[in-house]
Design a protein around this motif. Structure first.
Motif, PDB file in Angstrom:
ATOM      1  N   ALA A  81      33.377 -16.477  23.735  1.00 34.34           N
ATOM      2  CA  ALA A  81      34.094 -16.647  24.108  1.00 34.34           C
ATOM      3  C   ALA A  81      33.746 -15.219  25.137  1.00 34.34           C
ATOM      4  O   ALA A  81      32.635 -15.340  25.423  1.00 34.34           O
ATOM      5  N   LYS A  82      35.202 -14.410  25.778  1.00 33.16           N
ATOM      6  CA  LYS A  82      34.380 -12.899  26.744  1.00 33.16           C
ATOM      7  C   LYS A  82      35.010 -12.570  25.889  1.00 33.16           C
ATOM      8  O   LYS A  82      35.973 -12.161  25.173  1.00 33.16           O
ATOM      9  N   ALA A  83      33.872 -11.454  25.422  1.00 29.51           N
ATOM     10  CA  ALA A  83      34.478 -10.365  25.129  1.00 29.51           C
ATOM     11  C   ALA A  83      35.924  -9.126  26.023  1.00 29.51           C
ATOM     12  O   ALA A  83      36.520  -9.805  27.008  1.00 29.51           O
ATOM     13  N   PRO A  84      36.392  -8.088  25.515  1.00 28.20           N
ATOM     14  CA  PRO A  84      36.906  -7.870  26.531  1.00 28.20           C
ATOM     15  C   PRO A  84      37.148  -7.052  27.266  1.00 28.20           C
ATOM     16  O   PRO A  84      37.629  -6.928  28.275  1.00 28.20           O
ATOM     17  N   ASN A  85      35.481  -6.393  27.958  1.00 29.62           N
ATOM     18  CA  ASN A  85      35.586  -6.434  29.620  1.00 29.62           C
ATOM     19  C   ASN A  85      35.088  -7.341  30.301  1.00 29.62           C
ATOM     20  O   ASN A  85      34.527  -7.252  31.164  1.00 29.62           O
ATOM     21  N   GLY A  86      34.880  -8.563  29.879  1.00 31.69           N
ATOM     22  CA  GLY A  86      34.864  -9.428  30.402  1.00 31.69           C
ATOM     23  C   GLY A  86      33.852 -10.754  30.176  1.00 31.69           C
ATOM     24  O   GLY A  86      33.502 -11.492  30.965  1.00 31.69           O
ATOM     25  N   GLN A  87      32.349  -9.607  30.030  1.00 35.68           N
ATOM     26  CA  GLN A  87      31.009 -10.448  29.042  1.00 35.68           C
ATOM     27  C   GLN A  87      31.136 -11.682  28.498  1.00 35.68           C
ATOM     28  O   GLN A  87      31.718 -11.956  27.527  1.00 35.68           O
ATOM     29  N   PRO A  88      30.748 -13.068  29.312  1.00 35.44           N
ATOM     30  CA  PRO A  88      30.481 -13.478  27.603  1.00 35.44           C
ATOM     31  C   PRO A  88      29.807 -13.685  26.838  1.00 35.44           C
ATOM     32  O   PRO A  88      28.313 -12.966  26.630  1.00 35.44           O
ATOM     33  N   MET A  89      30.196 -13.798  25.531  1.00 38.01           N
ATOM     34  CA  MET A  89      29.896 -13.535  24.666  1.00 38.01           C
ATOM     35  C   MET A  89      29.577 -15.164  23.809  1.00 38.01           C
ATOM     36  O   MET A  89      30.611 -15.654  23.455  1.00 38.01           O
ATOM     37  N   ALA A  90      28.824 -15.218  22.654  1.00 36.85           N
ATOM     38  CA  ALA A  90      28.043 -15.633  21.559  1.00 36.85           C
ATOM     39  C   ALA A  90      28.246 -15.555  20.391  1.00 36.85           C
ATOM     40  O   ALA A  90      28.189 -14.023  20.253  1.00 36.85           O
ATOM     41  N   ALA A  91      29.187 -16.010  19.083  1.00 37.06           N
ATOM     42  CA  ALA A  91      29.524 -15.577  18.141  1.00 37.06           C
ATOM     43  C   ALA A  91      28.420 -16.325  17.374  1.00 37.06           C
ATOM     44  O   ALA A  91      29.242 -18.036  16.988  1.00 37.06           O
ATOM     45  N   VAL A  92      27.397 -15.524  17.059  1.00 39.89           N
ATOM     46  CA  VAL A  92      26.539 -16.802  15.925  1.00 39.89           C
ATOM     47  C   VAL A  92      26.699 -16.642  14.872  1.00 39.89           C
ATOM     48  O   VAL A  92      27.417 -16.176  13.742  1.00 39.89           O
ATOM     49  N   ASN A  93      27.014 -17.934  13.899  1.00 41.25           N
ATOM     50  CA  ASN A  93      26.757 -17.989  12.459  1.00 41.25           C
ATOM     51  C   ASN A  93      25.274 -17.486  11.995  1.00 41.25           C
ATOM     52  O   ASN A  93      24.896 -18.683  12.421  1.00 41.25           O
ATOM     53  N   LEU A  94      25.678 -16.699  11.121  1.00 35.86           N
ATOM     54  CA  LEU A  94      24.067 -16.304  10.566  1.00 35.86           C
ATOM     55  C   LEU A  94      23.807 -17.072   9.455  1.00 35.86           C
ATOM     56  O   LEU A  94      22.881 -17.137   9.204  1.00 35.86           O
ATOM     57  N   ARG A  95      24.269 -18.159   8.865  1.00 36.79           N
ATOM     58  CA  ARG A  95      24.354 -18.897   7.996  1.00 36.79           C
ATOM     59  C   ARG A  95      23.293 -20.001   8.467  1.00 36.79           C
ATOM     60  O   ARG A  95      22.822 -20.793   7.253  1.00 36.79           O
TER      61      ARG A  95
END
Length: 115
Positions: A81-95
């Motif tokens: 997704a994109k962070a509030p500032n527009g930067q592309p982000m990844a949310a990695v499942n630590l598991r």
């Protein structure tokens, strides 16, 4: 540090670079059911080692988060997704990280159910 991650069957493999400074446990309808513990990194720090087409994508609610999973074994590997500032982000499942001691991660709880 570079971490390796994969789904259960290994069809989705990736590496991600960064220092794990904590994980987020969310109680939204999606996260509560899959029990993932999320670590957020800039999207360019995550590199798929398998074909992009092998990863399934699930969208729901506002369709702003691409939940990426293995269509074969069903394991959720990461989200995009994109962070509030527009930067592309990844949310990695630590598991799904290999040789990673999840017991040492400080967990922040997020009330996604209310948002």
């Amino acid at each position: 540090m570079v971490y390796q991650g994969s789904c259960h069957c290994g069809r989705i493999r990736f590496e991600v670079e960064g220092e794990v400074d904590g994980g987020m446990a969310c109680n939204c309808s999606m996260c509560a059911r899959r029990a993932s513990l999320l670590w957020f990194v800039p999207r360019d720090k995550l590199r798929l080692l398998t074909d992009e087409a092998d990863a399934g994508t699930y969208l729901f609610n506002k369709h702003v988060i691409r939940h990426r999973f293995c269509p074969h074994c069903g394991i959720h590997a990461f989200g995009e997704a994109k962070a509030p500032n527009g930067q592309p982000m990844a949310a990695v499942n630590l598991r799904v990280l290999e040789d990673f001691d999840i017991a040492k991660v400080a967990v922040k709880h997020y009330d996604g159910r209310s948002h």
